[in-house]
Every structure is written in C-alpha cells, then in structure tokens.
Design an enzyme around this catalytic site. Structure first.
Site, PDB file in Angstrom:
ATOM      1  N   ASP A 174       9.230   1.716   0.457  1.00 51.43           N
ATOM      2  CA  ASP A 174       8.215   2.460   1.198  1.00 51.43           C
ATOM      3  C   ASP A 174       8.302   1.989   2.646  1.00 51.43           C
ATOM      4  OD1 ASP A 174       5.957   3.290   2.508  1.00 51.43           O
ATOM      5  OD2 ASP A 174       4.595   2.947   0.830  1.00 51.43           O
ATOM      6  N   LYS A 187       4.372   7.919   9.310  1.00 53.87           N
ATOM      7  CA  LYS A 187       3.774   7.280  10.505  1.00 53.87           C
ATOM      8  C   LYS A 187       4.520   7.605  11.805  1.00 53.87           C
ATOM      9  CE  LYS A 187       0.881   4.016   8.295  1.00 53.87           C
ATOM     10  NZ  LYS A 187      -0.551   4.019   8.468  1.00 53.87           N
ATOM     11  N   TYR A 192       0.853  -1.183   0.000  1.00 51.60           N
ATOM     12  CA  TYR A 192       0.000   0.000   0.000  1.00 51.60           C
ATOM     13  C   TYR A 192       0.884   1.226   0.000  1.00 51.60           C
ATOM     14  CZ  TYR A 192      -3.299   3.577   1.532  1.00 51.60           C
ATOM     15  OH  TYR A 192      -4.060   4.711   1.601  1.00 51.60           O
TER      16      TYR A 192
HETATM   17  C1  LIG Z   1       3.209   1.394   3.551  1.00 49.85           C
HETATM   18  C2  LIG Z   1       2.420   2.669   3.486  1.00 49.85           C
HETATM   19  N1  LIG Z   1       2.762   3.593   2.582  1.00 49.85           N
HETATM   20  C3  LIG Z   1       2.097   4.756   2.478  1.00 49.85           C
HETATM   21  C4  LIG Z   1       1.024   5.043   3.299  1.00 49.85           C
HETATM   22  C5  LIG Z   1       0.296   6.336   3.157  1.00 49.85           C
HETATM   23  O1  LIG Z   1       0.536   7.133   4.268  1.00 49.85           O
HETATM   24  P1  LIG Z   1      -0.503   8.263   4.697  1.00 49.85           P
HETATM   25  O2  LIG Z   1      -1.780   7.597   5.061  1.00 49.85           O
HETATM   26  O3  LIG Z   1       0.179   8.940   5.861  1.00 49.85           O
HETATM   27  O4  LIG Z   1      -0.649   9.195   3.533  1.00 49.85           O
HETATM   28  C6  LIG Z   1       0.630   4.103   4.246  1.00 49.85           C
HETATM   29  C7  LIG Z   1      -0.530   4.348   5.113  1.00 49.85           C
HETATM   30  O5  LIG Z   1      -1.080   3.496   5.743  1.00 49.85           O
HETATM   31  C8  LIG Z   1       1.342   2.869   4.345  1.00 49.85           C
HETATM   32  O6  LIG Z   1       0.983   1.927   5.214  1.00 49.85           O
END
Ligand SMILES: Cc1ncc(COP(=O)(O)O)c(C=O)c1O
Length: 684
Positions: free
Chosen positions: A483, A511, A401
């Site tokens: 990521d 996060k 994600y």
């Molecule tokens: C692995 C990963 N990348 C990107 C994101 C996106 O982050 P945000 O919700 O702070 O925009 C998330 C959010 O859960 C995530 O788990």
C-alpha cells in the site's frame, strides 16, 4: 490616453530609499539610467493608463526621490513610510481614479505590454483585483497588480495589523471571499523561477549585465530579456540562489495567531448539516482543539494556507499528503485548465488513461498493468478483491492503514457497522513482526489470499524483514500488496518499493498522485492484474480527465524538477532542527521524532500526570499560534523553502519551550482551558 475622468486610471510606482538589503536601490544606475527611470519609462507606455504617480514616503530619507521626480517632471505623492495602504488610499481619495495599477520601483524590466494585459483583464472580468503573481508564472520582476480604487478603499477601512498595512494588497488577497480576484498567467511555461527584480547586490549585478546587452538588442518586451538569457544562460547564475519574494515572506511571520472566531462560528453552522462538520475524520474537530486552531480554510499558495479568519499558516499537513508540490502549482493548474476546455468526463475511455498508465509502468518497479480509482480506499479494496479472485482464498493480513471499506476498517476499533463475518476475515500484524505472520499462515493453512502493508511508514524495516516476509508469503501462495498511498511519489519516484529495493506482486497509489486531484491506481504483475477482466472494479468517474491530466503533469514535474530529492533535503533539515530542540528542551521523555525526511512523526508520550491527548492539544495549539498548521506529522512539500524551514524551526522552538515549562509546572489543564482533543484513532 483618451479616457474620460470617470474611468481615470492611475499607475502608481511605489518607491523608497530605505531598502534593508540594498539601500537606495531605486536610484542605482543600469546602463547609465537610474532604476526608477527605467520603471517610469515603461509605465508611460502602458496602454490605458492616464496618469503616473510615484508614491514615496514623507520620511526624510525619501526627499531625494521627491527631488528626482520634480526634476524629471513626474508627479510625486508622499505618505506614511510603513503604512503603504494608507499612502495608496490617500492617492485614491485625492485623484478619484476608477482603476489603479501598482508597480514597484524595484522592477526595472517591467513590461508595459504585460501590465496593459493585467489592466485589461481587471476590466473585462469586472474583477476587484487582478495580478500576474498568484500563482507566480511570470519572471519575478514583471509583477503588476491592478485594482479598483473602491476595492482599495474597502481594504483600507478593514485592514488591521502591520502586515496588512505594509503589504498593500495582502488584505484583499487574504480575504478573497470578499473580493473578485483574477490572475493573468504567463503563456510560456517554466518562467516563474527567473529572477529579474532588484533586491540584492547579486540582482544589481545581474540587471547591469542584462541592461548592458539590452542597449544593443533593444528592450521591446520580456521576450527581449529571455533572448539574452537563453543566449547566455550563465547570466542567470549571478542571482539564481535567491528566493522569490523573500522579504515579504520574512515579514509575513505572524506575531501570534489567536483569533479563530469565524472557524468556530462556521463549525456550529456546518454541524447542523454535516455530521462532524467535515468530510474527513483527520480534518475534523476531533483532531483540532476548537477555539485554539482553525477548522476551515479558504485558499492556499505554495506552502501557505489561509483560514476563514484571515490567518496565514505554513502548512505541514498538505491536505493529508496529496499536496506534494505545494498549493496552486502553476504546472498542475496549467494541465487542469488546458484539459477542462476539452471536457471532464466522457462516454468512452480517453488516451489520457493510456498516457498515465505508461508513465506509471515506466517508473514503478512492480507495474506491468494499471487501473485507476479516485481514492486510496478504492484501489486497496480493488487489490484485495483481485488477490482473492486470483488465489480463490478469503483471509487477508493487514499492516498499517488501508482505508474506510468494510474489509479493512472492520479490523480496527472503528468497526461499528461492519458485519462480524467480514471482520473475521481480516488479521492485523505489526510492522517488523515476521513471527505473527508465520503463525497466521500455519494456523490458517491455504486460507490467506493476500498480505497488504505499507512498505515503510515511521519505522524502518529491521534487518531482512521485508525480504524474509516476501519469501514466506511466496511459499504460501499469498499475494504481497504494498500500500503505497503514502510512500508513493514521496519516498522515491517509484515509491517505497524503489526506495527499499523490494518488488511486491501488487501496489496501490493515491494521495500525491495528482497534487490534490482525486486519483489513485492499482498496479502490479500482469497475470494478477488480468483478473480485473473477471472481477468487478468499475466506476463512473474512473477515467475523469482533469485528475488524469494532473497526474501526468505531476509525474513529469517530479522528474524534471528533481522534486523528491528536494523534499528529502528539506525534510532532513527540518528533522535535524526538531531533534536539536527536543534535546535542548530535555523533552526526550515526552517527544520522540520518528519517520523519514519526506514524512516524519512527532510522537508524543504521556505518563501518569499528563495524558497524550492533553499534550497533543498543547502542541497543536502552540504550533498554530506560531503560524504552523500541523497535526502530528511533518508532511514536506516541494514548496517548503529555506525561509519556511526557519519559520518552522522557530515555531517548534517556542512550542517545545512552552511544553517543557508547562510539564515542569504541572499546570497543563489550566493552560488548555478545558479544550482537549480526542485520542488518536491508532492504526499504525
Ligand atoms: C496507507 C494508506 N492507505 C490507504 C488510505 C486510504 O486512502 P483514501 O483516504 O484516499 O481512501 C490511506 C489514507 O490515509 C493511507 O494512508
């Protein structure tokens, strides 16, 4: 002591003989004086206090306290043994004070100066309740609470249930929307782990040693105690393995939480103005069974959160992972509060940006240059744009994600609103599937700019998957982006890349970076990061300073407190217990535990008779009823302590027993009463 009667202030010392762990503790002697005498002597010195009363119970076991007070000419008041709230309320009705101070008789090193400051803060801020314990920043054993008697009488009228009746101010604290609350913070950092209270034999030994030395040094204030301990640090070892407020935590284990009326009511109101009633998909009614779980929270402290119905939970969601240290962390709060006095957002950059960038470069293997964002989606999108600019190519491979922006979400089932042309540029592969990447690279020669992936999620990499993948992408000139929004500041100080020993070209973090403050970062090779000067990645709040200050404090604390190691150890214990319970309840067909200690997943499996959303609804409902706020993962924080592990284990035990029974009886629909949450929007 010249207050007129209208402003009468009474210090009430709460004392009883029947302590479970150290019976009769308040009359044990420290340097020849009973503990209670130490407390009374300090209480008499509190500026602004007109009268001192020892409040004990009318149980026979406490006759000895009443006798002690009489022979020492101290007023005593006797009331209900367990219902401490009624005991204090009776004092309020009898003496009609304006202000009351609550001191407990197990704090012999009570500092009259600190207590006077708590009282003063109550008055100057016109609060209903002031303490020096939330968040804990002072040594445990200097605890003082001050409140108006009108607030106490209001709580006495409203508080129901054993917990609120026994823990005097817990009702006020749990209903902070109805009371004005303030807190006196310790001016010295790092003292919250000092333990000067009397609960156990070890504490008694510790206090005996300290008070023996105080005789020579003279007890002027808590500084006198610190001087002794800093001179002889080994004294701290005597009782250092005990947990702050352990007995309160044990007793706070709720019976069964079933009242979510205020959450349901607020949802109806919120939905009129806010689509979904929430800003975040995974925090919304789609993911929690309405009527069987909370939907709105009021506050958090350490590992706990409270909902709008006053229910208290151990939180295993932690804001969807930002809260890595726990709620209301004193060091993060201190950093934010110090910065707020200087300003929040400025007209030019600040040095904080450089200070944080330097820390990231120091700890993250791939980091040579850094830029900041506010959300994970900001920086994953920035990384993709960078890679496209750097390679001059358009297509991207995604794995996991990566946020809500068009380039990624267009590749999922939630793609409504994303142009087809954008959707077509993103290709999804599964983790550990090298072959699919090979095929894509062959089918679209020289068209891929980047592959973005979570370096590790719930499944570990198989064999040489990551190394082989890295080589494959390198050969094709494709930028590898890790990521690390989830794995960063959790798997290892330098993120998943440090844990796995693979250094990507670029990486994104978010996060946990600010323990809840909105901050994220994209970082990596300088030659790629330099493209930042050519592309456009720019926002009004990119250099907002409260989040930068919080992130700096977070990284410093992760290092100084060995946070990651603790999270791994806590998470491993939680995982072991869950696995044992899955086996004991013969649930392996329905429940599979995946992931790693800092973040594990309880995957539910359905069959022809039971669909996964039903099982998930039952799981969440039961865990919540047993005091655990959870969705499907165990998001471990530094604040989860040994007692939390016990409580979490108990809740899992009850929940799994229930699931096994319902599965066996085949009556899950009746059990759920028609409320079933939606299937998860699956991206991993
Ligand atoms: C692995 C990963 N990348 C990107 C994101 C996106 O982050 P945000 O919700 O702070 O925009 C998330 C959010 O859960 C995530 O788990």
């Amino acid at each position: 002591m010249a207050n007129d009667n209208k402003n009468l202030t009474i210090a009430v010392i709460q004392a009883r003989m029947s302590s479970t762990r150290l019976p009769g503790k308040v009359l044990h002697k420290l340097d020849g004086k009973p503990v209670l005498t130490w407390v009374i002597e300090s209480a008499k010195k509190i500026e602004g206090v007109d009268k001192i009363i020892v409040a004990t119970s009318n149980d026979k076991s406490d006759d000895v306290i009443a006798k002690f007070c009489k022979s020492n000419s101290v007023d005593v008041f006797r009331g209900h043994l367990e219902d401490v709230l009624s005991r204090f309320a009776a004092i309020a009705r009898k003496y009609k004070p304006k202000y009351m101070l609550r001191i407990t008789a197990d704090c012999p090193l009570l500092d009259s100066g600190v207590a006077a400051q708590v009282l003063q803060l109550l008055k100057t801020t016109k609060s209903d309740y002031t303490s020096n314990t939330a968040p804990p920043t002072w040594p445990n054993g200097l605890d003082v609470e001050a409140f108006t008697s009108s607030a106490l009488l209001k709580a006495d009228k409203a508080a129901k249930g054993d917990f609120f009746r026994e823990h005097l101010t817990s009702y006020i604290y749990s209903n902070r929307q109805s009371f004005k609350i303030s807190n006196l913070e310790c001016p010295l950092p790092g003292l919250a782990n000092e333990r000067w209270t009397l609960d156990t034999e070890e504490d008694l030994l510790f206090l005996k040693e300290v008070t023996k030395r105080l005789r020579k040094n003279k007890f002027k204030s808590y500084i006198s105690v610190l001087e002794i301990l800093d001179k002889e640090p080994k004294l701290r070892k005597i009782n250092s393995n005990l947990i702050r407020n352990e007995s309160t935590i044990i007793k706070s284990i709720p019976k069964r939480i079933t009242n979510f009326k205020n959450s349901a009511k607020l949802l109806t109101q919120a939905e009129k103005l806010i689509p979904l009633g929430s800003q975040t998909f995974s925090k919304s009614k789609l993911q929690f069974p309405v009527g069987h779980a909370p939907l709105f929270l009021t506050h958090g402290e350490g590992s706990n959160v409270w909902d709008v119905d006053g229910n208290k939970y151990i939180d295993l969601i932690n804001g969807l992972l930002p809260v890595v240290l726990g709620y209301n962390d004193p060091d993060i709060n201190y950093a934010i509060k110090s910065q707020i006095d200087n300003g929040i957002s400025f007209s030019l950059a600040t040095k904080l940006e450089y200070d944080l960038a330097q820390r990231l470069v120091d700890i993250i293997p791939c980091a040579e240059k850094v830029r900041f964002g506010k959300n994970g989606s900001d920086v994953t999108s920035a990384a993709i744009r960078l890679a496209r600019a750097y390679t001059g190519r358009d297509r991207v491979i995604v794995c996991g994600y990566h946020g809500w922006h068009d380039w990624y979400i267009g590749s999922t089932t939630r793609k409504k609103g994303v142009p087809k042309a954008v959707q077509d540029l993103t290709h999804t592969v599964a983790y550990n599937d090298l072959e699919s990447v090979e095929k894509l690279l062959q089918n679209y020669k020289n068209e891929f700019a980047a592959m973005i992936m979570e370096p590790i999620n719930f499944a570990p990499p198989q064999g040489n998957y990551l190394k082989d993948l890295q080589n494959l992408l390198k050969k094709s000139g494709v930028v590898l982006i890790f990521d690390e929004i989830v794995s960063g500041f959790r798997m290892a100080l330098g993120g998943g890349q440090e844990y796995l020993g693979i250094t990507p070209d670029l990486a994104t973090f978010g996060k946990a970076m600010g323990n809840g403050m909105p901050i994220s970062a994209v970082t990596g090779r300088a030659d790629i990061m330099n493209e930042m000067e050519e592309i456009f990645f720019s926002g009004t709040f990119g250099g907002e300073t409260l989040s930068l200050a919080a992130a700096i404090a977070l990284i410093d604390k992760l290092k100084s407190h060995n946070v990651i190691k603790t999270i791994w150890s806590t998470g491993n214990k939680v995982k072991q217990e869950i696995q044992k319970l899955i086996d004991q309840n013969k649930l392996a067909e329905y429940v599979v535990l995946k992931g790693h200690a800092p973040l594990s997943l309880v995957e539910l499996k359905g069959n022809n008779n039971i669909e996964v959303p039903m099982l998930r609804t039952l799981f969440i409902k039961e865990m919540v009823a047993n005091g655990i706020l959870i969705n499907s993962t165990n998001n471990i924080s530094f604040a989860h302590n040994k007692l939390d592990i016990l409580k979490i284990t108990e809740a899992y035990s009850t929940t799994f027993k229930k699931m096994a029974k319902v599965i066996c009886q085949g009556n899950i629909s009746e059990e759920l009463n028609g409320v079933i949450i939606q299937p998860v929007f699956k991206v991993r």
